[in-house]
Write a protein that holds these residues in place. Sequence first.
Motif, PDB file in Angstrom:
ATOM      1  N   ILE A  92       0.838  -1.198   0.000  1.00  0.00           N
ATOM      2  CA  ILE A  92       0.000   0.000   0.000  1.00  0.00           C
ATOM      3  C   ILE A  92       0.870   1.244   0.000  1.00  0.00           C
ATOM      4  O   ILE A  92       1.844   1.334   0.744  1.00  0.00           O
ATOM      5  CB  ILE A  92      -0.926   0.015   1.242  1.00  0.00           C
ATOM      6  N   VAL A  93       0.470   2.226  -0.813  1.00  0.00           N
ATOM      7  CA  VAL A  93       1.075   3.551  -0.819  1.00  0.00           C
ATOM      8  C   VAL A  93      -0.020   4.538  -0.449  1.00  0.00           C
ATOM      9  O   VAL A  93      -1.170   4.381  -0.859  1.00  0.00           O
ATOM     10  CB  VAL A  93       1.672   3.887  -2.213  1.00  0.00           C
ATOM     11  N   LEU A  94       0.311   5.547   0.339  1.00  0.00           N
ATOM     12  CA  LEU A  94      -0.633   6.589   0.742  1.00  0.00           C
ATOM     13  C   LEU A  94      -0.082   7.941   0.324  1.00  0.00           C
ATOM     14  O   LEU A  94       1.102   8.228   0.549  1.00  0.00           O
ATOM     15  CB  LEU A  94      -0.839   6.566   2.262  1.00  0.00           C
ATOM     16  N   ALA A  95      -0.941   8.780  -0.257  1.00  0.00           N
ATOM     17  CA  ALA A  95      -0.551  10.136  -0.660  1.00  0.00           C
ATOM     18  C   ALA A  95      -1.565  11.131  -0.122  1.00  0.00           C
ATOM     19  O   ALA A  95      -2.770  10.862  -0.126  1.00  0.00           O
ATOM     20  CB  ALA A  95      -0.481  10.246  -2.176  1.00  0.00           C
ATOM     21  N   GLY A  96      -1.090  12.289   0.354  1.00  0.00           N
ATOM     22  CA  GLY A  96      -2.008  13.325   0.800  1.00  0.00           C
ATOM     23  C   GLY A  96      -1.334  14.417   1.595  1.00  0.00           C
ATOM     24  O   GLY A  96      -0.105  14.520   1.616  1.00  0.00           O
ATOM     25  N   ALA A  97      -2.184  15.229   2.285  1.00  0.00           N
ATOM     26  CA  ALA A  97      -1.654  16.433   2.908  1.00  0.00           C
ATOM     27  C   ALA A  97      -2.451  16.959   4.085  1.00  0.00           C
ATOM     28  O   ALA A  97      -2.179  18.047   4.565  1.00  0.00           O
ATOM     29  CB  ALA A  97      -1.602  17.539   1.862  1.00  0.00           C
ATOM     30  N   THR A  98      -3.470  16.250   4.532  1.00  0.00           N
ATOM     31  CA  THR A  98      -4.360  16.830   5.538  1.00  0.00           C
ATOM     32  C   THR A  98      -4.501  15.933   6.766  1.00  0.00           C
ATOM     33  O   THR A  98      -3.977  14.818   6.804  1.00  0.00           O
ATOM     34  CB  THR A  98      -5.765  17.063   4.938  1.00  0.00           C
ATOM     35  N   ALA A  99      -5.268  16.422   7.728  1.00  0.00           N
ATOM     36  CA  ALA A  99      -5.539  15.626   8.927  1.00  0.00           C
ATOM     37  C   ALA A  99      -6.217  14.310   8.572  1.00  0.00           C
ATOM     38  O   ALA A  99      -5.954  13.284   9.204  1.00  0.00           O
ATOM     39  CB  ALA A  99      -6.397  16.427   9.903  1.00  0.00           C
ATOM     40  N   SER A 100      -7.062  14.313   7.536  1.00  0.00           N
ATOM     41  CA  SER A 100      -7.709  13.062   7.127  1.00  0.00           C
ATOM     42  C   SER A 100      -6.675  12.072   6.570  1.00  0.00           C
ATOM     43  O   SER A 100      -6.801  10.860   6.769  1.00  0.00           O
ATOM     44  CB  SER A 100      -8.827  13.320   6.116  1.00  0.00           C
ATOM     45  N   THR A 101      -5.643  12.572   5.907  1.00  0.00           N
ATOM     46  CA  THR A 101      -4.558  11.711   5.421  1.00  0.00           C
ATOM     47  C   THR A 101      -3.818  11.118   6.606  1.00  0.00           C
ATOM     48  O   THR A 101      -3.520   9.923   6.642  1.00  0.00           O
ATOM     49  CB  THR A 101      -3.550  12.516   4.566  1.00  0.00           C
ATOM     50  N   ARG A 102      -3.505  11.968   7.558  1.00  0.00           N
ATOM     51  CA  ARG A 102      -2.771  11.531   8.750  1.00  0.00           C
ATOM     52  C   ARG A 102      -3.561  10.470   9.512  1.00  0.00           C
ATOM     53  O   ARG A 102      -3.006   9.449   9.922  1.00  0.00           O
ATOM     54  CB  ARG A 102      -2.479  12.756   9.621  1.00  0.00           C
ATOM     55  N   LEU A 103      -4.872  10.696   9.683  1.00  0.00           N
ATOM     56  CA  LEU A 103      -5.710   9.711  10.374  1.00  0.00           C
ATOM     57  C   LEU A 103      -5.774   8.399   9.608  1.00  0.00           C
ATOM     58  O   LEU A 103      -5.782   7.318  10.205  1.00  0.00           O
ATOM     59  CB  LEU A 103      -7.118  10.266  10.586  1.00  0.00           C
ATOM     60  N   THR A 104      -5.829   8.492   8.290  1.00  0.00           N
ATOM     61  CA  THR A 104      -5.832   7.276   7.469  1.00  0.00           C
ATOM     62  C   THR A 104      -4.532   6.513   7.653  1.00  0.00           C
ATOM     63  O   THR A 104      -4.538   5.285   7.847  1.00  0.00           O
ATOM     64  CB  THR A 104      -6.064   7.627   5.984  1.00  0.00           C
ATOM     65  N   LEU A 105      -3.404   7.221   7.629  1.00  0.00           N
ATOM     66  CA  LEU A 105      -2.107   6.578   7.836  1.00  0.00           C
ATOM     67  C   LEU A 105      -2.038   5.935   9.215  1.00  0.00           C
ATOM     68  O   LEU A 105      -1.603   4.784   9.353  1.00  0.00           O
ATOM     69  CB  LEU A 105      -0.973   7.582   7.642  1.00  0.00           C
ATOM     70  N   GLU A 106      -2.468   6.653  10.241  1.00  0.00           N
ATOM     71  CA  GLU A 106      -2.454   6.093  11.598  1.00  0.00           C
ATOM     72  C   GLU A 106      -3.304   4.834  11.689  1.00  0.00           C
ATOM     73  O   GLU A 106      -2.914   3.846  12.331  1.00  0.00           O
ATOM     74  CB  GLU A 106      -2.936   7.136  12.607  1.00  0.00           C
ATOM     75  N   ALA A 107      -4.475   4.839  11.048  1.00  0.00           N
ATOM     76  CA  ALA A 107      -5.357   3.665  11.076  1.00  0.00           C
ATOM     77  C   ALA A 107      -4.726   2.494  10.317  1.00  0.00           C
ATOM     78  O   ALA A 107      -4.788   1.343  10.774  1.00  0.00           O
ATOM     79  CB  ALA A 107      -6.718   4.011  10.490  1.00  0.00           C
TER      80      ALA A 107
END
Length: 182
Positions: free
Chosen positions: A10-25
Motif C-alpha cells: 500500500i502507498v498513501l498520498a495526501g496532505a491533511t488531517a484526514s490523510t494523517r488519520l488514514t495513515l495512523e489507522a
Amino acid sequence: MTATKPSLRIVLAGATASTRLTLEALIRHHAPVVGVLEFQPDDPSGVSGFARLNDVAQTGGIPCVGFQNINAPDTIAQIRAWQPDLCFVVGLSQLVKSELLSIPRLACVGFHPTWLPRGRGRAPVAWLVHDASPGAVTYFVMDEGADSGPIFVQEPFAVSPHDDATDVTRSMEQAIDKALDR
C-alpha cells in the motif's frame, strides 16, 4: 509445491488531517504500507487542514517522500518503484490522471467526506456546514472523474444546523476511524 500469495503493498498520498488519520489507522491495523507521499505545498496555509505525515511514517518505519504534483514524472516514478497493489489518495485536491491510476495492481482508493455521489467536488466541509446535511466518510475506487468511482466504504456522521467547520471536521475524523476499522 503451492504458490504463495504475494503480500499486499500500500502507498498513501495526501496532505491533511484526514490523510494523517488514514495513515495512523493503516499502521494500527498492521496494513503493509510501503511508502507515503507527503504533499509539500509552497504555502501550507493555503491547504485547509494541512498536516505533516513524515513523523507518523517515520514512527511506522515507512519511507516518506515529498511531492508537489501527484502526476509529475518523479512522483510517478517513485510510486512505480514502490510497486503498490493499492494507492490511497486522501486529502489532496489534485485530480489523479490515468497514468497513476494504472500503476497499482488493484486500485487507487480516494476519500471524500460526503455521501458520494452527492457532494462531489471542492469545499465539502463548507457545504456540509452551509446545508446542515448529513455527512459520510467515503472511500471509493478512483477513476478519471472527480470523486466519481465506485464506493468502497461509507461511514455516516451527523451534521446539525448549529455545527461549524470544526464540529463537522471532528465528526468526520471520528467517522474515518470507524470506516477504516470496517
